[in-house]
Design an enzyme around this catalytic site. Structure first.
Site, PDB file in Angstrom:
ATOM      1  CG  HIS A 102      -0.311  -0.028   2.542  1.00 43.69           C
ATOM      2  ND1 HIS A 102       0.346   1.060   3.074  1.00 43.69           N
ATOM      3  CD2 HIS A 102      -0.221  -1.007   3.475  1.00 43.69           C
ATOM      4  CE1 HIS A 102       0.810   0.763   4.277  1.00 43.69           C
ATOM      5  NE2 HIS A 102       0.488  -0.499   4.545  1.00 43.69           N
ATOM      6  CB  CYS A 155       1.931  -3.520   4.827  1.00 40.84           C
ATOM      7  SG  CYS A 155       0.431  -4.205   5.555  1.00 40.84           S
TER       8      CYS A 155
END
Length: 164
Positions: free
Chosen positions: A128, A140
């Site tokens: 992301h 992430c």
């Protein structure tokens, strides 16, 4: 490694012959991922989906799905929906996918601990948007918006995320 695989190593992401700066989890890279450790799991992960905010960005790929106001991600290891996308209302611990900030304008979903989640092994390893250069994620992979859009438009069904 194939040309259409995404390879992450030492603050860089390589894809299709190009190199992009990226951020990883505040806990570094680990082979022993646990829920809440902030680490990015080492290994090869399949890309299993892509979500986007249609009120903020155009569809990044023809297979990307819009994020609605009711879309959530369960991060409650005690619940049967752990590490699955769920819908509001959802009374258990979860992450809201339709965020006020731009981090999830485009979300590339990996198969980390999915679809058959092992309790406490960690949930939701996404690719992301980064908060800012050098600022870590919760596990992430974070990218600059323009780089994320470029990559999202070129991912194939066979693309893997390889974290070294």
């Amino acid at each position: 490694m194939r040309a259409f695989d995404i390879v992450v190593s030492r603050g860089n992401l390589r894809f299709m012959g190009r190199r992009f700066p990226c951020t990883i989890g505040r806990g570094g890279v680990t082979a022993a991922k646990r829920e809440g450790d902030g680490a990015t799991p080492r290994g090869t992960h399949r890309i299993v989906g892509m979500l986007y905010r249609p009120d903020r960005v155009t569809r990044p790929a023809d297979w990307a799905l819009p994020i609605t106001k009711d879309d959530l991600w369960s991060d409650d290891p005690t619940h049967e929906d752990y590490n699955m996308m769920v819908r509001a209302p959802y009374p258990y611990s979860h992450e809201t996918l339709r965020r006020a900030d731009p981090l999830y304008n485009i979300v590339i979903i990996t198969d980390w601990n999915w679809p058959y989640a092992v309790k406490n092994r960690g949930s939701a390893i996404f690719i992301h948007q980064m908060r800012r250069p050098g600022y870590p994620t919760a596990g992430c992979i974070g990218l600059r918006p323009k780089d994320l859009r470029w990559i999202a438009a070129r991912i194939r069904y066979e693309t893997h995320l390889i974290v070294l």
